[in-house]
Every structure is written in structure tokens, then in C-alpha cells.
Scaffold this motif. Structure first.
Motif, PDB file in Angstrom:
ATOM      1  N   CYS A  96       0.752  -1.366  -0.016  1.00 44.87           N
ATOM      2  CA  CYS A  96      -0.095  -0.054  -0.150  1.00 44.87           C
ATOM      3  C   CYS A  96       1.011   1.311  -0.161  1.00 44.87           C
ATOM      4  CB  CYS A  96      -0.971   0.059   1.314  1.00 44.87           C
ATOM      5  SG  CYS A  96      -1.857  -1.367   1.323  1.00 44.87           S
ATOM      6  N   ARG A  97       0.260   2.471  -0.413  1.00 51.47           N
ATOM      7  CA  ARG A  97       0.969   3.663  -0.412  1.00 51.47           C
ATOM      8  C   ARG A  97       0.844   4.264   1.021  1.00 51.47           C
ATOM      9  NH1 ARG A  97       2.293   5.134  -5.464  1.00 51.47           N
ATOM     10  NH2 ARG A  97       1.009   3.904  -7.162  1.00 51.47           N
ATOM     11  N   SER A  98       0.061   4.067   1.764  1.00 51.08           N
ATOM     12  CA  SER A  98      -0.154   4.574   3.187  1.00 51.08           C
ATOM     13  C   SER A  98      -0.695   3.686   4.247  1.00 51.08           C
ATOM     14  CB  SER A  98      -0.997   5.878   2.878  1.00 51.08           C
ATOM     15  OG  SER A  98      -2.234   5.631   2.573  1.00 51.08           O
ATOM     16  N   SER A  99      -0.760   4.109   5.299  1.00 50.21           N
ATOM     17  CA  SER A  99      -1.583   3.337   6.287  1.00 50.21           C
ATOM     18  C   SER A  99      -2.966   3.463   6.121  1.00 50.21           C
ATOM     19  CB  SER A  99      -1.149   3.808   7.812  1.00 50.21           C
ATOM     20  OG  SER A  99      -1.661   5.157   7.890  1.00 50.21           O
ATOM     21  N   ASP A 100      -3.712   4.542   5.604  1.00 53.06           N
ATOM     22  CA  ASP A 100      -5.286   4.735   4.967  1.00 53.06           C
ATOM     23  C   ASP A 100      -5.404   3.895   4.323  1.00 53.06           C
ATOM     24  OD1 ASP A 100      -5.549   6.920   7.120  1.00 53.06           O
ATOM     25  OD2 ASP A 100      -5.091   8.351   5.687  1.00 53.06           O
ATOM     26  N   GLU A 101      -4.429   3.633   3.313  1.00 49.98           N
ATOM     27  CA  GLU A 101      -4.794   2.568   1.932  1.00 49.98           C
ATOM     28  C   GLU A 101      -4.718   1.034   2.704  1.00 49.98           C
ATOM     29  OE1 GLU A 101      -2.044   1.556  -1.451  1.00 49.98           O
ATOM     30  OE2 GLU A 101      -3.492   3.106  -2.095  1.00 49.98           O
ATOM     31  N   LEU A 102      -3.577   0.641   3.585  1.00 51.42           N
ATOM     32  CA  LEU A 102      -3.854  -0.283   4.222  1.00 51.42           C
ATOM     33  C   LEU A 102      -5.105  -0.684   5.162  1.00 51.42           C
ATOM     34  CD1 LEU A 102      -2.450  -2.800   4.993  1.00 51.42           C
ATOM     35  CD2 LEU A 102      -1.381  -1.828   6.977  1.00 51.42           C
ATOM     36  N   GLU A 103      -5.656   0.252   5.612  1.00 57.68           N
ATOM     37  CA  GLU A 103      -7.022   0.270   6.608  1.00 57.68           C
ATOM     38  C   GLU A 103      -8.089  -0.160   5.554  1.00 57.68           C
ATOM     39  OE1 GLU A 103     -10.164   2.670   9.115  1.00 57.68           O
ATOM     40  OE2 GLU A 103      -8.211   3.716   8.203  1.00 57.68           O
ATOM     41  N   ALA A 104      -8.063   0.361   4.368  1.00 58.43           N
ATOM     42  CA  ALA A 104      -9.081   0.143   3.207  1.00 58.43           C
ATOM     43  C   ALA A 104      -8.888  -1.228   2.741  1.00 58.43           C
ATOM     44  CB  ALA A 104      -8.922   1.152   2.277  1.00 58.43           C
ATOM     45  N   GLN A 105      -7.488  -1.579   2.551  1.00 60.06           N
ATOM     46  CA  GLN A 105      -7.420  -3.017   2.218  1.00 60.06           C
ATOM     47  C   GLN A 105      -7.913  -4.120   3.284  1.00 60.06           C
ATOM     48  OE1 GLN A 105      -6.784  -4.159  -0.894  1.00 60.06           O
ATOM     49  NE2 GLN A 105      -6.898  -1.931  -1.453  1.00 60.06           N
ATOM     50  N   HIS A 106      -7.592  -3.901   4.598  1.00 58.61           N
ATOM     51  CA  HIS A 106      -8.028  -4.431   5.572  1.00 58.61           C
ATOM     52  C   HIS A 106      -9.428  -4.712   5.729  1.00 58.61           C
ATOM     53  CE1 HIS A 106      -8.722  -5.272   9.953  1.00 58.61           C
ATOM     54  NE2 HIS A 106      -7.503  -6.194   9.871  1.00 58.61           N
ATOM     55  N   ARG A 107     -10.114  -3.600   5.564  1.00 60.21           N
ATOM     56  CA  ARG A 107     -11.758  -3.696   5.450  1.00 60.21           C
ATOM     57  C   ARG A 107     -12.155  -4.611   4.401  1.00 60.21           C
ATOM     58  NH1 ARG A 107     -13.105   1.326   4.405  1.00 60.21           N
ATOM     59  NH2 ARG A 107     -11.472   2.317   5.311  1.00 60.21           N
ATOM     60  N   TYR A 108     -11.518  -4.324   3.135  1.00 59.46           N
ATOM     61  CA  TYR A 108     -11.759  -5.144   1.705  1.00 59.46           C
ATOM     62  C   TYR A 108     -11.756  -6.606   2.021  1.00 59.46           C
ATOM     63  CZ  TYR A 108     -11.423  -7.017  -2.796  1.00 59.46           C
ATOM     64  OH  TYR A 108     -11.604  -7.991  -3.982  1.00 59.46           O
ATOM     65  N   VAL A 109     -10.610  -6.872   2.628  1.00 57.72           N
ATOM     66  CA  VAL A 109     -10.610  -8.445   3.020  1.00 57.72           C
ATOM     67  C   VAL A 109     -11.393  -9.060   4.030  1.00 57.72           C
ATOM     68  CG1 VAL A 109      -8.949 -10.314   3.927  1.00 57.72           C
ATOM     69  CG2 VAL A 109      -8.084  -8.595   2.393  1.00 57.72           C
ATOM     70  N   LYS A 110     -11.719  -8.166   5.060  1.00 58.81           N
ATOM     71  CA  LYS A 110     -12.598  -8.682   6.111  1.00 58.81           C
ATOM     72  C   LYS A 110     -14.113  -8.756   5.623  1.00 58.81           C
ATOM     73  CE  LYS A 110     -11.959  -7.603  10.374  1.00 58.81           C
ATOM     74  NZ  LYS A 110     -11.382  -8.941  11.192  1.00 58.81           N
ATOM     75  N   GLU A 111     -14.358  -8.000   4.581  1.00 54.53           N
ATOM     76  CA  GLU A 111     -15.678  -7.974   3.956  1.00 54.53           C
ATOM     77  C   GLU A 111     -16.174  -8.992   2.885  1.00 54.53           C
ATOM     78  OE1 GLU A 111     -16.138  -4.018   2.842  1.00 54.53           O
ATOM     79  OE2 GLU A 111     -16.337  -3.098   4.658  1.00 54.53           O
ATOM     80  N   ILE A 112     -14.971  -9.786   2.637  1.00 53.14           N
ATOM     81  CA  ILE A 112     -15.274 -10.856   1.786  1.00 53.14           C
ATOM     82  C   ILE A 112     -15.982 -11.921   2.343  1.00 53.14           C
ATOM     83  CG2 ILE A 112     -13.993 -12.627   0.360  1.00 53.14           C
ATOM     84  CD1 ILE A 112     -11.498 -10.735   0.477  1.00 53.14           C
ATOM     85  N   PRO A 113     -16.801 -12.441   1.854  1.00 54.89           N
ATOM     86  CA  PRO A 113     -18.030 -13.386   2.288  1.00 54.89           C
ATOM     87  C   PRO A 113     -17.015 -14.654   2.477  1.00 54.89           C
ATOM     88  CG  PRO A 113     -18.958 -12.509   0.201  1.00 54.89           C
ATOM     89  CD  PRO A 113     -17.578 -11.912   0.316  1.00 54.89           C
ATOM     90  N   GLY A 114     -17.286 -15.091   3.674  1.00 53.04           N
ATOM     91  CA  GLY A 114     -16.723 -16.297   4.523  1.00 53.04           C
ATOM     92  C   GLY A 114     -15.544 -15.766   5.365  1.00 53.04           C
ATOM     93  N   VAL A 115     -15.097 -14.740   5.128  1.00 53.69           N
ATOM     94  CA  VAL A 115     -13.838 -14.610   6.212  1.00 53.69           C
ATOM     95  C   VAL A 115     -13.993 -14.470   7.456  1.00 53.69           C
ATOM     96  CG1 VAL A 115     -12.211 -12.792   6.785  1.00 53.69           C
ATOM     97  CG2 VAL A 115     -12.538 -13.339   4.426  1.00 53.69           C
ATOM     98  N   SER A 116     -13.703 -15.290   8.338  1.00 54.34           N
ATOM     99  CA  SER A 116     -14.140 -15.250   9.821  1.00 54.34           C
ATOM    100  C   SER A 116     -13.304 -14.649  10.654  1.00 54.34           C
ATOM    101  CB  SER A 116     -14.445 -16.723  10.398  1.00 54.34           C
ATOM    102  OG  SER A 116     -13.125 -17.614  10.374  1.00 54.34           O
ATOM    103  N   ALA A 117     -11.917 -14.696  10.201  1.00 58.22           N
ATOM    104  CA  ALA A 117     -10.990 -14.025  11.448  1.00 58.22           C
ATOM    105  C   ALA A 117      -9.530 -13.630  10.590  1.00 58.22           C
ATOM    106  CB  ALA A 117     -10.430 -14.892  12.269  1.00 58.22           C
ATOM    107  N   THR A 118      -8.911 -12.655  10.842  1.00 53.90           N
ATOM    108  CA  THR A 118      -7.836 -12.251  10.292  1.00 53.90           C
ATOM    109  C   THR A 118      -6.732 -11.613  11.144  1.00 53.90           C
ATOM    110  OG1 THR A 118      -8.341  -9.836   9.948  1.00 53.90           O
ATOM    111  CG2 THR A 118      -8.986 -11.156   8.343  1.00 53.90           C
ATOM    112  N   ILE A 119      -5.451 -11.712  11.138  1.00 59.32           N
ATOM    113  CA  ILE A 119      -4.348 -11.133  11.927  1.00 59.32           C
ATOM    114  C   ILE A 119      -3.701 -10.585  10.968  1.00 59.32           C
ATOM    115  CG2 ILE A 119      -2.379 -11.617  13.011  1.00 59.32           C
ATOM    116  CD1 ILE A 119      -3.634 -13.938  14.569  1.00 59.32           C
TER     117      ILE A 119
END
Length: 150
Positions: free
Chosen positions: A108-131
């Protein structure tokens, strides 16, 4: 594959544009023999493709993270992989054994972009946990070829 093939692979790993002529001079083998070995390595699938390694930081991608992802059920595998393949910020994806199902490398280009990517992954159907792990420094990023035991 023998030790000569391993040496040729090391030259190609260092510089995928290295000429057979230069390699042949270094290993004291004819150009045609080097070319023949390279073609055999390609045909066998040992050499999958030739590419360019980019310095992500010099391209403005200063934030690197590794994310472990757990799915609720294996039936979500295909849709998860599809979502990962559609995301240009996810540059590596590994299907795992153990407590988590996938390991993602995210640039990512920034921590804000990382936060958006984090949300993107967590919103994928079936994702139950992330670290998510913020990468401080990339220490090693290459597959080493080792000599073949006799």
C-alpha cells in the motif's frame, strides 16, 4: 537436474536477461549446451517465467503488510481466491495448513490505504478471522537454488 543446471539457474535468478554466451564463459560450457539446458529447464517447468522484480518503495508503496485469513468453511475458497485475484494491492497469496487458511502480502501507499485493504479482506464473504502484521523490513525475498546432492 544436476549442479550445472543449478549454477545456470543462479545466473538467471541474478539476471534473467543474462545471455547464454556470458553464462557459458563463466561455467566453461558451450553456448549451445547452455541454451539446451535452459530450454530443458523451461520445458520441465523449473523456470516458469522471466520477470522483473520491482522495488515497491521506490514506486511509492511504503507500507507492506502480511495478513493471515481464516475462512468459515472451505466452500468459500473459490470466491475468496476470486476476490484476492481482483485486488492489485494483494501481491502474494498462499493457501496454508494450520490455524489460518491464507497468508496475503499486501502493498500500500499509506496506512490509510492499508486500512481500506484490511476492510476489503474482512468484508469478503466467508472470512471469519484475520491477523495483520505490519512489515518493518523485508529481509530476504528470493528463492535460493541449492546444489544437488550426489
Amino acid at each position: 537436474m544436476d549442479n550445472i543446471d543449478v549454477i545456470i539457474l543462479k545466473f538467471l535468478q541474478e539476471n534473467g536477461r543474462e545471455t547464454a554466451s556470458n553464462i557459458s564463459k563463466q561455467i566453461h560450457l558451450s553456448v549451445s549446451a547452455v541454451l539446451d539446458r535452459i530450454h530443458k529447464l523451461e520445458e520441465a517447468g523449473v523456470v516458469k517465467k522471466y520477470t522483473v522484480l520491482l522495488d515497491s518503495r521506490k514506486l511509492g508503496y511504503d507500507v507492506l503488510a502480511v495478513m493471515e485469513v481464516r475462512l468459515e468453511h472451505p466452500r468459500f475458497y473459490d470466491s475468496f481466491v476470486e476476490a484476492v485475484m481482483a485486488n492489485d494491492n494483494i501481491v502474494d497469496c498462499y493457501y496454508l495448513t494450520g490455524d489460518f487458511d491464507f497468508n496475503l502480502k499486501i502493498c500500500c501507499r499509506s496506512s490509510d490505504e492499508l486500512e481500506a485493504q484490511h476492510r476489503y479482506v474482512k468484508e469478503i464473504p466467508g472470512v471469519s478471522a484475520t491477523i495483520t502484521h505490519y512489515v518493518l523490513k523485508e529481509v530476504k525475498n528470493i528463492y535460493e537454488v541449492t546444489p544437488v546432492e550426489a
